[in-house]
Scaffold this motif. Structure first.
Motif, short mmCIF file in Angstrom:
data_model
loop_
_atom_site.label_atom_id
_atom_site.label_comp_id
_atom_site.label_asym_id
_atom_site.label_seq_id
_atom_site.Cartn_x
_atom_site.Cartn_y
_atom_site.Cartn_z
N UNK A 64 32.70 36.12 50.56
CA UNK A 64 33.74 36.64 51.43
C UNK A 64 33.50 38.14 51.59
N UNK A 66 34.67 41.82 53.47
CA UNK A 66 35.52 42.64 54.33
C UNK A 66 34.88 44.01 54.46
N UNK A 68 35.18 48.13 56.24
CA UNK A 68 36.06 49.16 56.78
C UNK A 68 35.19 50.34 57.18
N UNK A 89 38.74 44.42 65.14
CA UNK A 89 39.29 45.43 64.24
C UNK A 89 39.57 44.95 62.82
N UNK A 90 39.59 43.64 62.57
CA UNK A 90 40.15 43.17 61.29
C UNK A 90 39.21 43.28 60.09
N UNK A 91 38.06 43.95 60.25
CA UNK A 91 37.21 44.16 59.08
C UNK A 91 36.43 42.94 58.66
N UNK A 180 33.13 45.33 51.09
CA UNK A 180 33.67 44.66 49.90
C UNK A 180 33.21 43.22 49.95
N UNK A 182 32.92 39.70 47.72
CA UNK A 182 33.12 38.94 46.48
C UNK A 182 32.45 37.59 46.65
N UNK A 202 35.19 56.07 45.53
CA UNK A 202 35.72 56.72 46.73
C UNK A 202 34.82 57.80 47.29
N UNK C 239 43.81 39.23 49.97
CA UNK C 239 42.79 38.31 50.46
C UNK C 239 42.81 37.03 49.64
N UNK C 267 40.02 39.07 46.02
CA UNK C 267 39.76 40.42 45.51
C UNK C 267 39.87 40.48 43.99
N UNK C 276 42.09 51.65 46.58
CA UNK C 276 43.37 51.21 47.11
C UNK C 276 43.35 49.69 47.22
N UNK C 278 44.80 45.81 48.16
CA UNK C 278 45.36 45.16 49.32
C UNK C 278 44.40 45.08 50.48
N UNK C 279 44.95 44.73 51.65
CA UNK C 279 44.13 44.51 52.82
C UNK C 279 44.87 45.02 54.04
N UNK C 280 44.28 45.93 54.76
CA UNK C 280 44.91 46.43 55.97
C UNK C 280 43.84 46.82 56.97
N UNK C 281 44.24 46.87 58.21
CA UNK C 281 43.32 47.35 59.25
C UNK C 281 44.15 47.94 60.38
N UNK C 305 44.85 38.05 54.40
CA UNK C 305 43.70 37.45 55.04
C UNK C 305 43.35 36.16 54.33
#
Lengths: 400, 400, 400
Positions: A64, A66, A68, A89-91, A180, A182, A202, C239, C267, C276, C278-281, C305
């Motif tokens: 899986x 993702x 960014x 856009x959803x990565x 990311x 996994x 980071x 996720x 995750x 950070x 979670x999951x966002x876009x 997701x």
């Protein structure tokens, strides 16, 4: 009853081994032991140590991804952020960074001249032929407007003119891609992530030597690795593969099960193909006028498509391949005998003598002879007192 | 010291081979050689030539697909181009061609009657039961407007009425799909593209007999291959698989490593299922009024979803499976002996005689006898002058 | 000619078997038979019955997934339906359910203060340092507006303030996910769907015990299975993997080839990572003012997701692994002899005697002796009347 069981047991509990002929000969001994040594070396060195044939492999990786992207660019005087230049856009694992946009604004449904201004028609047949070859977007019927001398199309008007020169967004090379990933090997139920949890990721930046486990990749690093012409890429678009390779030997500590990144130009096999290079696609943004009429802005976008491809193999000790390979190895050592027998029985000066020693012949005549009761027979056969015939063991007493 | 080493070497450098019994018998010989012939034929013909067991396989294919659709259609008097009917637009391996759209325009957040006009309620309980069963879109609370006699919902209003009859876009059968597929077999590091770079592919059209390597597919060709009802498909949507199969024998020239296309109806396993057929999904386009209020147009689109599925196996000669199979083959030839021994020792008239020849018995009594020193013993044992016991070879001198 | 062929046939049609030594000894017999029993048990029990080594496996599964989510939620006083909260809308195997949206409305291209109000700058250097560390969205150049004391950015204005507190949509736990998965094992050409066609699946709900084949999953069921903190998930996103596992033994009826569902937190490997959670876009909706100026609404969405991961293995009887394993088994039974020979020849009191029986020595001296013609020689060798030398069989007549 009891005695029958006993004699049956006696006949089962016998041990059978091959009768061997031992040849005391230095040259043959050397060949024989050398052949055995080579076979053993091959199995120990190549099959077991190098190819790890004692392990079972799982290539059926569950993955899986993702992603960014971060960074800002300037295209046609407007600042572009992720929401503007990333598609979708959803990565996802496959995403595009838009580098150039040819916009055709304020398109309404209607009739208008096709884009290629230089073409002059005099009949509908002209237009059908012309539009068929250029495959202009927006066309469905091509009729010749004889007064104006152009081919008229029906559809979203004005028609797109994708010959226009647009300066691409140069800042995309500084963007960073955070990946990311996994994975899981279902056969061994091993789950892994593509970066070490304890490190602060980071601020890192991937470098194959300096920081090979950092999951943040700068676009220009990737482009350098794949030896791309950056100017051409920004202009025409392209397809880049980010390959994450997991090669895990689960007989070692699972912490050694780490990803290896590599980058490839996905359209490399089409390098010499006679087709338009690069990567582009079209989408539209839809608007409504005050009175509710639909209009749109058509975008022909040139983009760099990144495809995160995850591949992997995990290997772990397993009894079945080990047993099969060990037995094959042991059996193979016996194969040395086959080679030496060939030498012994066919190439040796004393082949004849060895044959006599190795082979004991039983011919029909001999059997017939022995079965005919003769006074003073050389062989008298006495059947062993076993009551069951499972074992073929028989006691023979021979008077010499 | 030196002499010990020498004698040790002597004892190691001996050659050991099985002592064999040779039976000169035509019937048994025929059975024996026939059994060997069958076993050899099986291994040479089936295992090696047919199943190619001397090769190792890589099924862990890395693949990247991009697609591009071309063509124009007319839906509800508007000309549709790629930007209108392809979803998602970026040319993924899985994409949908929209064939029919049920639009619900000018939806605002609010309260309104649910779509099924024919239903009359008299209480809230009526509505909860009714809406629960129809699962109307836009519903969150269903209250009965007792004065008007309809169920009221809260959400995007007006509610969608997906029972409306819309004529689908008929031109989709003429659309062409261009598929670019680059693959890699990581085990052998072989990269291939799905079309021959030297040929001009711009004008070709895929045909399984005429042009099997052209990467441009006409939609109606695919639908014909999967024996689809085109009218039904346009009306309800559907799911089509475009399977690209790579079967590569890398022992031959890599140019023979070419794709084979096939098409399948992906919802075939659900043919008899009690569920709504076809393929559809909903999305919305969002607008703003002058005063900044949001409204949207809901699209329920019926589409043909194409899924490019890439599958592949590459095979190449490898030493390990070859060695294992050759040794298994050689060992198997020896298995003929097992069969013949059964015949010889159990089914033959002269079984007794053969047993005597094959087996040499050593019983406890004999051993005890031989170990008791007797004057005039027939056997006198002299231990060979080897100083190490690794090899079991002993010299025996027997006086007859 | 004919006679030569005949004698050649005679020499080919001979049967060769190993000469064996049979030891009538209870202790050794017990060890021998026990070793054989253990080896046979291992092969029958473990290799054949447990590991099914007589089958060939296909892990190269072809899979196609479509999904459909149902349900309504309320976010920030607006009712959300599928078209609002599902991303991407087309029902892919990987999709996100949006649980929280931070909207930044009416963004126009321009210059404005960056979002972090509390920061006061006195020089451009301050801003560069500050913005570099917070990586504010919309920034491309950060200059200090010294009169107002804030850093000014160029881009979409106003800048996003993602520190704002938004209540997430709580109803998402009641949503249902319908998954349609059709698979194919190319090696065996077996196609399967993930639910039984004859059952009415419209009203069912998946439960691993009660209804393990229902393809409709309630979100809170999945979250419970993966032991998620629902509040945290709604707030930060996450996720989730929905793993469909196909383990098919095609030697049984194909109807037993059914999917097994499991759920995992994708995750999980990053649980302890310093990043950070979670999951966002981010994505934007684009609008136009009356005069044609572009503006947008930026959405930073927090979503769950779902990734439908299909994995599978089909197994079916195949001749090659069966033959290889049977031969390995038979060969292994013979390995019992190796063990017993070690005991017999090295650990037994009567080792010396057994060695004499097992080994028949041929030394150079003996050969030399036998090859020197001596009057009254004990051995007279007569070559068999075979005219071809393929078989090493020779007839020996010995006068005792």
């Amino acid at each position: 009853m009891n005695s029958a069981l006993c004699s049956c047991m006696t006949s089962i509990l016998t041990y059978e081994t091959y009768k061997s002929v031992v040849v005391r000969s230095w040259p043959l001994g050397i060949v024989y032991r050398l052949a055995q040594l080579i076979i053993i070396s091959y199995f120990v060195g190549y099959v077991f140590l190098y190819e790890k044939a004692y392990q079972v492999a799982d290539t059926n990786i569950e993955s899986s991804v993702t992603t960014k992207v971060k960074g800002f660019g300037k295209l046609d005087n407007a600042v572009m952020d992720v929401a503007d230049y990333i598609y979708p856009p959803q990565g996802e694992g496959a995403f595009s960074i838009i580098t150039k946009i040819i916009e055709t604004d304020n398109q309404f449904q209607g009739r208008c001249p096709e884009s290629e201004k230089e073409f002059n028609c005099s009949s509908n047949a002209d237009c059908i032929q012309h539009l068929g070859s250029v495959q202009a977007d927006g066309m469905i019927t091509g009729e010749c407007n004889t007064t104006a001398g152009y081919c008229e199309i029906e559809g979203w008007c004005p028609a797109e003119d994708d010959k226009v020169k647009i300066k691409p967004m140069p800042e995309f090379v500084n963007f960073t891609i955070y990946i990311k990933n996994s994975i899981r090997f279902p056969l061994f139920n091993v789950t892994r992530g593509n970066f070490n949890s304890t490190k602060d990721i980071k601020t890192c930046k991937y470098d194959k030597i300096e920081d090979p486990f950092c999951p943040i990749f700068q676009v220009d690093y990737i482009l350098n690795e794949t030896r791309q012409n950056v100017t051409m890429l920004a202009e025409k678009g392209g397809e880049i593969g980010i390959i994450i390779q997991w090669r895990c030997n689960l007989d070692h500590d699972v912490n050694f099960c780490v990803p290896k990144y590599s980058f490839s130009q996905l359209d490399a096999p089409f390098q010499n193909a006679k087709l338009s290079k690069g990567y582009n696609f079209r989408f539209a943004k839809y608007y409504k006028t005050e009175d509710g009429t639909d209009y749109r802005r058509l975008h022909k976008v040139f983009a760099i498509r990144f495809d995160v491809i995850v591949t992997g193999t995990a290997r772990k000790f397993s009894l079945i391949p080990t047993v099969i390979n060990v037995i094959t190895a042991v059996t193979s050592v016996g194969m040395g005998t086959v080679l030496c027998d060939l030498i012994l029985l066919h190439c040796s000066k004393r082949a004849q003598y060895y044959k006599e020693k190795k082979y004991e012949e039983v011919s029909e005549e001999q059997i017939n002879e022995s079965l005919t009761p003769k006074p003073g027979s050389q062989l008298s056969i006495r059947r062993g007192n076993s009551s069951c015939n499972d074992s073929g063991a028989v006691s023979i007493s021979t008077n010499f």
